[in-house]
Design a protein around this motif. Structure first.
Motif, PDB file in Angstrom:
ATOM      1  N   GLY A  23       8.444   8.687   1.719  1.00 41.88           N
ATOM      2  CA  GLY A  23       7.651   9.863   2.052  1.00 41.88           C
ATOM      3  C   GLY A  23       7.435  10.809   0.887  1.00 41.88           C
ATOM      4  O   GLY A  23       6.333  11.342   0.695  1.00 41.88           O
ATOM      5  N   ARG A  51       4.672   9.557  -1.337  1.00 43.91           N
ATOM      6  CA  ARG A  51       3.346   9.732  -0.730  1.00 43.91           C
ATOM      7  C   ARG A  51       2.881  11.183  -0.861  1.00 43.91           C
ATOM      8  O   ARG A  51       1.715  11.454  -1.125  1.00 43.91           O
ATOM      9  N   ASP A  77       0.847  -1.180   0.000  1.00 42.37           N
ATOM     10  CA  ASP A  77       0.000   0.000   0.000  1.00 42.37           C
ATOM     11  C   ASP A  77       0.888   1.238   0.000  1.00 42.37           C
ATOM     12  O   ASP A  77       2.106   1.146  -0.059  1.00 42.37           O
ATOM     13  N   GLU A  78       0.265   2.380   0.079  1.00 39.57           N
ATOM     14  CA  GLU A  78       1.023   3.623   0.013  1.00 39.57           C
ATOM     15  C   GLU A  78       1.996   3.773   1.172  1.00 39.57           C
ATOM     16  O   GLU A  78       3.006   4.446   1.045  1.00 39.57           O
ATOM     17  N   ALA A  79       1.701   3.166   2.283  1.00 37.35           N
ATOM     18  CA  ALA A  79       2.585   3.279   3.443  1.00 37.35           C
ATOM     19  C   ALA A  79       3.959   2.686   3.146  1.00 37.35           C
ATOM     20  O   ALA A  79       4.940   3.038   3.794  1.00 37.35           O
ATOM     21  N   ALA A  80       4.047   1.792   2.156  1.00 40.05           N
ATOM     22  CA  ALA A  80       5.321   1.186   1.813  1.00 40.05           C
ATOM     23  C   ALA A  80       6.182   2.118   0.961  1.00 40.05           C
ATOM     24  O   ALA A  80       7.377   1.883   0.803  1.00 40.05           O
TER      25      ALA A  80
END
Length: 127
Positions: free
Chosen positions: A88, A91, A82-85
């Motif tokens: 920064g 994102r 997911d985007e958390a991976a």
């Protein structure tokens, strides 16, 4: 007691340990066969792990250095990520693009990130 009787008695005595040893030998052989099967299974699993690790190395992105910082040139894609991976900066870029009404220019995204961009990501620098 004659010699023949002693021989017969001794043979009778040896029958008991011979039967015990034969039974023990069968148990040992059965255990050896089980261990052989377990060894084969573990070797196959190890081969699969090595193949998966090699595939992951081939598929993983190569790190690069930009202005002395280690960065990924292209975000690595994989199943279930997911985007958390993402790093920064990626994102932040996704958030800026989602917030826009339509297409977004590199310059506008760079300005939002606090960078001065001259038309492409390759020419974006810190302010």
């Amino acid at each position: 007691m004659g010699v023949l009787e002693r021989i017969t008695a001794r043979r009778s005595e040896l029958n008991v340990p011979a039967e015990e040893l034969a039974k023990r030998l069968q148990e040992v052989q059965a255990e050896r066969e089980e261990l052989l099967v377990a060894e084969r299974v573990l070797n196959r699993l190890a081969e699969q792990d090595r193949a998966a690790a090699e595939a992951a190395v081939v598929a993983s992105p190569a790190p690069a250095r930009v202005v002395g910082r280690a960065v990924l040139l292209i975000p690595h894609r994989g199943e279930g990520l997911d985007e958390a991976a993402l790093p920064g900066d990626y994102r932040k870029i996704l958030a800026i693009v989602r917030a826009a009404d339509g297409p977004v220019q590199v310059r506008a995204v760079g300005e939002e990130l606090g960078r001065r961009c001259a038309g492409s990501w390759n020419r974006c620098g810190r302010r």
